[in-house]
Scaffold this motif. Structure first.
Motif, PDB file in Angstrom:
ATOM      1  N   ARG A 123      27.412  55.854 105.869  1.00 12.01           N
ATOM      2  CA  ARG A 123      26.231  55.304 105.208  1.00 12.01           C
ATOM      3  C   ARG A 123      24.930  55.957 105.658  1.00 12.01           C
ATOM      4  N   LYS A 124      24.999  56.795 106.695  1.00 11.35           N
ATOM      5  CA  LYS A 124      23.812  57.567 107.074  1.00 11.35           C
ATOM      6  C   LYS A 124      23.463  58.565 105.980  1.00 11.35           C
ATOM      7  N   ASN A 125      24.429  58.900 105.127  1.00  8.18           N
ATOM      8  CA  ASN A 125      24.248  59.904 104.079  1.00  8.18           C
ATOM      9  C   ASN A 125      23.713  59.328 102.778  1.00  8.18           C
ATOM     10  N   GLU A 126      23.435  58.049 102.737  1.00  8.91           N
ATOM     11  CA  GLU A 126      22.978  57.432 101.494  1.00  8.91           C
ATOM     12  C   GLU A 126      21.455  57.485 101.375  1.00  8.91           C
ATOM     13  N   VAL A 127      20.974  57.975 100.225  1.00 11.39           N
ATOM     14  CA  VAL A 127      19.551  57.805  99.899  1.00 11.39           C
ATOM     15  C   VAL A 127      19.397  56.355  99.490  1.00 11.39           C
ATOM     16  N   SER A 128      18.688  55.581 100.303  1.00  6.71           N
ATOM     17  CA  SER A 128      18.850  54.126 100.251  1.00  6.71           C
ATOM     18  C   SER A 128      17.636  53.341  99.782  1.00  6.71           C
ATOM     19  N   PHE A 129      16.476  53.985  99.616  1.00  3.44           N
ATOM     20  CA  PHE A 129      15.318  53.218  99.153  1.00  3.44           C
ATOM     21  C   PHE A 129      14.275  54.146  98.552  1.00  3.44           C
ATOM     22  N   ILE A 130      13.403  53.542  97.749  1.00  2.00           N
ATOM     23  CA  ILE A 130      12.180  54.194  97.296  1.00  2.00           C
ATOM     24  C   ILE A 130      11.052  53.196  97.468  1.00  2.00           C
ATOM     25  N   ASP A 131       9.917  53.680  97.958  1.00  4.71           N
ATOM     26  CA  ASP A 131       8.792  52.830  98.353  1.00  4.71           C
ATOM     27  C   ASP A 131       7.520  53.405  97.740  1.00  4.71           C
ATOM     28  N   LEU A 132       6.752  52.558  97.052  1.00  4.56           N
ATOM     29  CA  LEU A 132       5.485  52.969  96.455  1.00  4.56           C
ATOM     30  C   LEU A 132       4.332  52.273  97.170  1.00  4.56           C
ATOM     31  N   GLY A 133       3.361  53.045  97.659  1.00 10.40           N
ATOM     32  CA  GLY A 133       2.192  52.469  98.319  1.00 10.40           C
ATOM     33  C   GLY A 133       1.201  51.918  97.303  1.00 10.40           C
ATOM     34  N   ILE A 134       0.535  50.809  97.664  1.00  9.43           N
ATOM     35  CA  ILE A 134      -0.409  50.178  96.731  1.00  9.43           C
ATOM     36  C   ILE A 134      -1.724  49.776  97.393  1.00  9.43           C
ATOM     37  N   ASN A 135      -1.954  50.132  98.667  1.00  4.63           N
ATOM     38  CA  ASN A 135      -3.166  49.703  99.364  1.00  4.63           C
ATOM     39  C   ASN A 135      -4.317  50.659  99.052  1.00  4.63           C
ATOM     40  N   PRO A 136      -5.377  50.184  98.360  1.00  4.69           N
ATOM     41  CA  PRO A 136      -6.471  51.076  97.974  1.00  4.69           C
ATOM     42  C   PRO A 136      -7.409  51.422  99.123  1.00  4.69           C
ATOM     43  N   ASN A 137      -7.328  50.715 100.236  1.00  3.38           N
ATOM     44  CA  ASN A 137      -8.254  50.926 101.355  1.00  3.38           C
ATOM     45  C   ASN A 137      -7.818  52.030 102.311  1.00  3.38           C
ATOM     46  N   VAL A 138      -6.562  52.441 102.211  1.00  4.79           N
ATOM     47  CA  VAL A 138      -6.047  53.463 103.130  1.00  4.79           C
ATOM     48  C   VAL A 138      -6.033  54.805 102.404  1.00  4.79           C
ATOM     49  N   ARG A 139      -6.870  55.709 102.896  1.00  2.00           N
ATOM     50  CA  ARG A 139      -6.942  57.056 102.315  1.00  2.00           C
ATOM     51  C   ARG A 139      -6.819  58.072 103.442  1.00  2.00           C
ATOM     52  N   LEU A 140      -5.888  58.979 103.306  1.00  2.00           N
ATOM     53  CA  LEU A 140      -5.695  60.021 104.300  1.00  2.00           C
ATOM     54  C   LEU A 140      -6.362  61.305 103.822  1.00  2.00           C
ATOM     55  N   PRO A 141      -6.926  62.074 104.736  1.00  2.00           N
ATOM     56  CA  PRO A 141      -7.587  63.316 104.343  1.00  2.00           C
ATOM     57  C   PRO A 141      -6.596  64.346 103.817  1.00  2.00           C
ATOM     58  N   VAL A 142      -7.105  65.270 103.025  1.00  2.00           N
ATOM     59  CA  VAL A 142      -6.257  66.347 102.486  1.00  2.00           C
ATOM     60  C   VAL A 142      -5.607  67.137 103.611  1.00  2.00           C
ATOM     61  N   ALA A 143      -6.292  67.233 104.746  1.00  4.74           N
ATOM     62  CA  ALA A 143      -5.782  68.002 105.881  1.00  4.74           C
ATOM     63  C   ALA A 143      -4.638  67.305 106.615  1.00  4.74           C
ATOM     64  N   SER A 144      -4.311  66.095 106.223  1.00  4.35           N
ATOM     65  CA  SER A 144      -3.245  65.363 106.905  1.00  4.35           C
ATOM     66  C   SER A 144      -1.929  66.121 106.823  1.00  4.35           C
ATOM     67  N   GLN A 145      -1.238  66.235 107.958  1.00  3.59           N
ATOM     68  CA  GLN A 145       0.043  66.938 107.997  1.00  3.59           C
ATOM     69  C   GLN A 145       1.225  66.020 107.755  1.00  3.59           C
ATOM     70  N   VAL A 146       0.998  64.736 107.757  1.00  2.00           N
ATOM     71  CA  VAL A 146       2.070  63.776 107.534  1.00  2.00           C
ATOM     72  C   VAL A 146       1.610  62.725 106.536  1.00  2.00           C
ATOM     73  N   GLY A 147       2.551  61.978 105.993  1.00  5.11           N
ATOM     74  CA  GLY A 147       2.216  60.918 105.051  1.00  5.11           C
ATOM     75  C   GLY A 147       2.293  59.552 105.705  1.00  5.11           C
ATOM     76  N   ASN A 148       2.152  58.544 104.885  1.00  6.52           N
ATOM     77  CA  ASN A 148       2.238  57.164 105.342  1.00  6.52           C
ATOM     78  C   ASN A 148       2.720  56.310 104.177  1.00  6.52           C
ATOM     79  N   TRP A 149       3.183  55.106 104.505  1.00  2.00           N
ATOM     80  CA  TRP A 149       3.768  54.233 103.497  1.00  2.00           C
ATOM     81  C   TRP A 149       2.756  53.643 102.509  1.00  2.00           C
ATOM     82  N   VAL A 150       1.562  53.282 102.963  1.00  2.00           N
ATOM     83  CA  VAL A 150       0.762  52.321 102.207  1.00  2.00           C
ATOM     84  C   VAL A 150      -0.364  52.845 101.316  1.00  2.00           C
TER      85      VAL A 150
END
Length: 286
Positions: free
Chosen positions: A210-237
């Motif tokens: 079960r480690k091999n299962e693609v198991s979820f999809i998550d869509l962020g909806i928080n309008p207050n959290v904005r990451l800069p274009v220079a960000s090297q990683v993403g976030n959930w929200v």
């Protein structure tokens, strides 16, 4: 017996387990699986504070901002208008619950289709409502900053390729972390950079298919959290961000209780639901 568990995801050290034996790490994860199952079974309310945004120096660097600016972003995310967040969450939930096929694309090579018809859809809006209390289980989890809508795929569905342009494993960079998927299961895991080999070693050490299962999809909806274009990683929200992953999905209403997972943050993605665009290059359209 306690009925509320509060966890602080401070993550002050990103490489705490650097150099650890992958077999021992996998065994540790396996031992925690029964604990997670019991928390769900007993309807323990769980509050996780941080959600990948807790302000630390190393995380601020990854996100291309100062620690002070990350702290400001964190608290703005926590202090969102919860009434508006609930409304947006219900709108997105309603669309997903009425839909069938999702198609996720990204210029980095991500091109993935999955079916979600009939699957439960959950909303992380920062509130455990009376309805959540009746539902129990995964509905009793709160992630702060809040702002996500997530679901799990119909078993055996999921075709294509998922690519995270940049990620890190215990402080070491991974470029183009990718999975090729057929029938919802990983057929290949690839990547470049110094972090890929230790991640792959840990992945290989985890037992069970079960480690091999693609198991979820998550869509962020928080309008207050904005990451800069220079960000090297993403976030959930952040509103319009897309996250997918392997392994555990009990938090998303699924039945994969494996205490292990690999997450793919896909900011800037486009998502269609039965042919209708619901996320356009990272902009939420619902």
């Amino acid at each position: 017996m306690f009925n509320v568990l509060i966890a602080l995801d401070n993550g002050t050290s990103e490489n705490l387990l650097e150099g650890a034996d992958p077999q021992r790490v996998a065994a540790r994860s396996q031992a925690g699986e029964a604990v997670g199952q019991e928390l769900m079974k007993r309807n323990v309310r769980q509050v996780q504070v941080g959600n990948g945004l807790y302000p630390t120096a190393w995380r601020a660097k990854r996100m291309g901002m100062s620690e002070a600016d990350l702290g400001k972003t964190f608290w703005e995310g926590v202090n969102v208008d919860y009434g508006a967040l609930q409304s947006r969450g219900q709108a997105v939930k309603g669309a997903l619950a009425a839909g069938n096929e999702l198609h996720v694309t990204h210029p980095n090579g991500t091109d993935y289709r999955l079916r979600i018809q009939g699957r439960p859809v959950l909303v992380s809006d920062g509130i455990i409502s009376p309805e959540d209390l009746k539902q129990g289980g995964a509905a009793l989890q709160v992630f702060l900053p809040a702002g996500e809508v997530y679901t799990t795929p119909v078993a055996g569905t999921g075709e294509g390729r998922i690519v995270a342009t940049r990620d890190y494993f215990r402080g070491q960079a991974i470029d183009n972390l990718a999975v090729t998927v057929a029938g919802g299961k990983v057929t290949a895991l690839t990547g470049d950079g110094p972090g890929f080999a230790p991640l792959k070693a840990e992945f290989d050490a985890v037992t069970g298919p079960r480690k091999n299962e693609v198991s979820f999809i998550d869509l962020g909806i928080n309008p207050n959290v904005r990451l800069p274009v220079a960000s090297q990683v993403g976030n959930w929200v952040p509103a319009g961000t897309v996250t997918m992953g392997l392994g555990n999905n009990t938090w998303a209403g699924g039945n994969n209780s494996l205490a292990y997972g690999v997450t793919f943050f896909l900011p800037g993605s486009t998502v269609t639901l039965d042919g209708q665009v619901i996320v356009d290059k990272g902009e939420l359209k619902l």
